[in-house]
Design a protein around this motif. Sequence first.
Motif, mmCIF file in Angstrom:
data_model
loop_
_atom_site.group_PDB
_atom_site.id
_atom_site.type_symbol
_atom_site.label_atom_id
_atom_site.label_comp_id
_atom_site.label_asym_id
_atom_site.label_seq_id
_atom_site.Cartn_x
_atom_site.Cartn_y
_atom_site.Cartn_z
ATOM 1 N N LEU A 189 13.270 65.146 13.400
ATOM 2 C CA LEU A 189 12.160 64.353 13.774
ATOM 3 C C LEU A 189 12.523 62.923 14.078
ATOM 4 O O LEU A 189 12.006 62.406 15.173
ATOM 5 C CB LEU A 189 11.112 64.396 12.629
ATOM 6 C CG LEU A 189 9.966 63.631 12.768
ATOM 7 C CD1 LEU A 189 8.909 64.289 13.993
ATOM 8 C CD2 LEU A 189 9.104 63.451 11.641
ATOM 9 N N GLY A 190 13.449 62.532 13.297
ATOM 10 C CA GLY A 190 13.818 61.116 13.745
ATOM 11 C C GLY A 190 14.611 60.980 15.141
ATOM 12 O O GLY A 190 14.298 60.036 15.824
ATOM 13 N N TYR A 191 15.524 62.025 15.355
ATOM 14 C CA TYR A 191 16.053 61.962 16.739
ATOM 15 C C TYR A 191 14.878 62.003 17.662
ATOM 16 O O TYR A 191 15.285 61.270 18.619
ATOM 17 C CB TYR A 191 16.713 63.177 16.527
ATOM 18 C CG TYR A 191 17.958 63.165 17.714
ATOM 19 C CD1 TYR A 191 19.224 63.020 17.479
ATOM 20 C CD2 TYR A 191 17.499 63.747 19.118
ATOM 21 C CE1 TYR A 191 20.187 63.119 18.766
ATOM 22 C CE2 TYR A 191 18.482 63.956 20.062
ATOM 23 C CZ TYR A 191 19.685 63.455 19.883
ATOM 24 O OH TYR A 191 20.820 63.517 20.942
ATOM 25 N N SER B 272 9.059 57.032 29.579
ATOM 26 C CA SER B 272 9.628 58.400 29.477
ATOM 27 C C SER B 272 10.262 58.608 28.182
ATOM 28 O O SER B 272 10.336 59.812 28.085
ATOM 29 C CB SER B 272 11.253 58.040 30.351
ATOM 30 O OG SER B 272 11.979 57.237 29.534
ATOM 31 N N GLY B 273 10.163 57.723 27.434
ATOM 32 C CA GLY B 273 10.493 58.199 25.699
ATOM 33 C C GLY B 273 9.750 59.077 25.307
ATOM 34 O O GLY B 273 9.758 60.124 24.614
ATOM 35 N N TYR B 274 8.328 59.040 25.790
ATOM 36 C CA TYR B 274 7.050 60.095 25.222
ATOM 37 C C TYR B 274 7.523 61.465 25.949
ATOM 38 O O TYR B 274 7.431 62.596 25.047
ATOM 39 C CB TYR B 274 5.763 59.623 25.818
ATOM 40 C CG TYR B 274 5.311 58.416 25.176
ATOM 41 C CD1 TYR B 274 5.432 57.980 23.930
ATOM 42 C CD2 TYR B 274 4.913 57.650 26.275
ATOM 43 C CE1 TYR B 274 5.116 56.751 23.485
ATOM 44 C CE2 TYR B 274 4.036 56.040 25.661
ATOM 45 C CZ TYR B 274 4.379 55.910 24.441
ATOM 46 O OH TYR B 274 3.797 54.728 23.618
ATOM 47 N N PHE B 275 7.764 61.605 27.085
ATOM 48 C CA PHE B 275 8.127 62.888 27.761
ATOM 49 C C PHE B 275 9.369 63.335 26.942
ATOM 50 O O PHE B 275 9.709 64.462 26.988
ATOM 51 C CB PHE B 275 8.512 62.760 29.066
ATOM 52 C CG PHE B 275 7.065 62.258 29.904
ATOM 53 C CD1 PHE B 275 6.243 63.277 30.179
ATOM 54 C CD2 PHE B 275 6.679 61.133 30.247
ATOM 55 C CE1 PHE B 275 4.783 62.960 31.059
ATOM 56 C CE2 PHE B 275 5.283 60.856 30.536
ATOM 57 C CZ PHE B 275 4.465 61.787 30.839
ATOM 58 N N MET B 276 10.333 62.436 26.846
ATOM 59 C CA MET B 276 11.760 63.011 26.050
ATOM 60 C C MET B 276 11.254 63.555 24.924
ATOM 61 O O MET B 276 11.827 64.704 24.354
ATOM 62 C CB MET B 276 12.637 61.924 25.962
ATOM 63 C CG MET B 276 13.687 62.339 25.159
ATOM 64 S SD MET B 276 15.039 63.420 26.112
ATOM 65 C CE MET B 276 15.727 62.314 27.221
ATOM 66 N N THR B 277 10.566 62.862 24.190
ATOM 67 C CA THR B 277 10.156 63.398 22.548
ATOM 68 C C THR B 277 9.485 64.556 22.453
ATOM 69 O O THR B 277 10.058 65.449 21.674
ATOM 70 C CB THR B 277 9.369 62.152 22.150
ATOM 71 O OG1 THR B 277 9.917 61.048 21.665
ATOM 72 C CG2 THR B 277 8.676 62.757 20.502
ATOM 73 N N GLU C 36 10.674 68.161 21.211
ATOM 74 C CA GLU C 36 9.589 69.091 20.251
ATOM 75 C C GLU C 36 9.582 70.507 20.581
ATOM 76 O O GLU C 36 9.660 71.218 19.809
ATOM 77 C CB GLU C 36 8.655 68.409 20.012
ATOM 78 C CG GLU C 36 7.547 69.039 19.180
ATOM 79 C CD GLU C 36 5.961 68.268 19.063
ATOM 80 O OE1 GLU C 36 5.149 69.128 19.275
ATOM 81 O OE2 GLU C 36 5.853 67.258 19.107
ATOM 82 N N PHE C 37 9.368 70.576 21.851
ATOM 83 C CA PHE C 37 9.111 72.010 22.150
ATOM 84 C C PHE C 37 10.177 72.755 21.946
ATOM 85 O O PHE C 37 10.303 73.991 21.654
ATOM 86 C CB PHE C 37 8.740 71.901 23.909
ATOM 87 C CG PHE C 37 8.719 73.321 24.395
ATOM 88 C CD1 PHE C 37 7.481 74.002 24.432
ATOM 89 C CD2 PHE C 37 9.844 73.606 25.291
ATOM 90 C CE1 PHE C 37 7.416 75.312 24.989
ATOM 91 C CE2 PHE C 37 9.580 74.940 25.979
ATOM 92 C CZ PHE C 37 8.501 75.612 25.765
ATOM 93 N N THR D 16 0.361 71.771 27.965
ATOM 94 C CA THR D 16 -0.206 70.882 26.931
ATOM 95 C C THR D 16 0.557 69.728 26.326
ATOM 96 O O THR D 16 0.272 68.594 26.147
ATOM 97 C CB THR D 16 -0.413 71.853 25.682
ATOM 98 O OG1 THR D 16 -1.237 72.985 26.185
ATOM 99 C CG2 THR D 16 -1.224 71.077 24.580
ATOM 100 N N LEU D 17 1.812 69.944 26.332
ATOM 101 C CA LEU D 17 2.926 69.031 25.755
ATOM 102 C C LEU D 17 2.687 67.892 26.795
ATOM 103 O O LEU D 17 3.098 66.574 26.493
ATOM 104 C CB LEU D 17 4.196 69.620 25.466
ATOM 105 C CG LEU D 17 4.182 70.255 23.967
ATOM 106 C CD1 LEU D 17 5.568 71.195 23.834
ATOM 107 C CD2 LEU D 17 3.728 69.438 22.803
ATOM 108 N N ALA D 18 3.126 68.376 28.007
ATOM 109 C CA ALA D 18 3.282 67.281 29.118
ATOM 110 C C ALA D 18 1.946 66.509 28.944
ATOM 111 O O ALA D 18 2.091 65.217 29.381
ATOM 112 C CB ALA D 18 3.203 68.142 30.477
#
Length: 474
Positions: free
Chosen positions: A413-415, A359-364, A368-369, A347-349
């Motif tokens: 969250l900021g990280y 790639s930043g989206y996948f890192m974030t 979070e996970f 789901t997160l992927a």
Amino acid sequence: MEPKESGIVASVAESIGTCPDSLRLIVSLLAGYPLAFFHRYFLYGKAQDLQHIYFVVTGLALGYFNFGPNVLHTAVNILIIYVLLRVNGGTVMSVVLSFIINMTYLLVGYYVNMTGVYNIAWTTPHCVLTLRLIALTFDIYDGKRKKESLSEEQKETAIALPSLLEIAGQNYFFGGFLVGPLYSMKRYLDFTKGAFSDSVTGGRPNCVTPALLRLLAALFYAFTCQVGLYYIPENYLLQPAFQELCYINKILVIALYSKVVLHKYLTCWLMAEGCCILVGLTYHGKDENGNELWDGCANIRIRRYERASTMQELIQSFNVNTNRWMSKYVFKRLKFLGSREASQSITLAFLALWHGFYSGYFMTFSIEFLLVKFEKEAGPLLGDTTLVHLLRSNIIGRILLWSMKKVYTHFMLGYALVAFCLFTFDKYWHVYRTVYFLLHVVLVSWVVIHPQLVKNSKHEQNGRVQGPVESDPL
């Protein structure tokens, strides 16, 4: 409305220190309020087709104002899915094809518009459209299944195939077209039928005050966002001034950075939600005191957001509709995998890919996970320490503990948002390096040491159980 090529918007944007695309978006969201008042006083309760046409015309006009002819991408996508549903709607194959077609169209759009920096393009409303059309395909599929096989949640949105005009009306409705919120076709059709009329008079819903209160909240967050951007511009983390800060100040700046970034999104969500409330779309029944609730499309729970002191509480307080969509149409549909973590990971992927290729989206979402997992596992252990018990024993200690948790939460969250906002590996990796990958180290270390902690804890519990047994004279 003036076309996108006009220089007036650009000159006004320059004078107030923002970009033309952002100004167009804010103007369009504010334009939803007079459009909503017009609908409220002249079209509410009128023929449904007339309302659909009004929403299509006004939505396309706002789309052209923002994106020019590129707004027609939405029309093409809607038409393709309508043909799919006419030919094969209500089948598993239609659901699979809907995922493939909608996501392919969106991802091609992302690829074409990739610039390495944040930009507002036709893909902005298209990402919302993608989820709505996928949900519609699922809801029509559920509408053809036996009722006893559906969950209560699925029964609420199951529906027969709507007309092309109804689908267009739902997706071009000016209150939700540009930035959401997400709402089901069933809710939209109930709204145009007048199902959310005033429960006493049967006339227009009594929702003007809650709508304007939402708008006021949006303006407040817009103001705080602008103040925040004055001190922490969006590219501040990449500037030498940030690199020269002491380590503690870097931590605090990243924590404040999360507030600035989120307030930008909160402004747009609250403006859009207020417009949806004003037309009466968001009716959500009554509370225990008989007061009407207008939070049926809420994308941000303000009180919960402001009070949140854990990452889990923050996640549950904002982007509510998207999270609910992901839960209903992806996470819960993966139940057959038999693994909660596998379903959550997929789901997160999907959520990361829905945002784009960076790639930043996948890192974030990976952070979070791991963060939620860390809080779930470490929270009980940390909460049982002597220091925490001591802090909880008096009012000053509780205030101090809450303040520490707020800094922790917004730093975490900021990280995570650093990668989300800076997009590319070289930029966000540069920022993470300046704080010595603090959160990465914590999360990876926890993954390594947690199994050993659990193992030791079991040994201690077994020892405590066995000790009295051996010494018991009976």
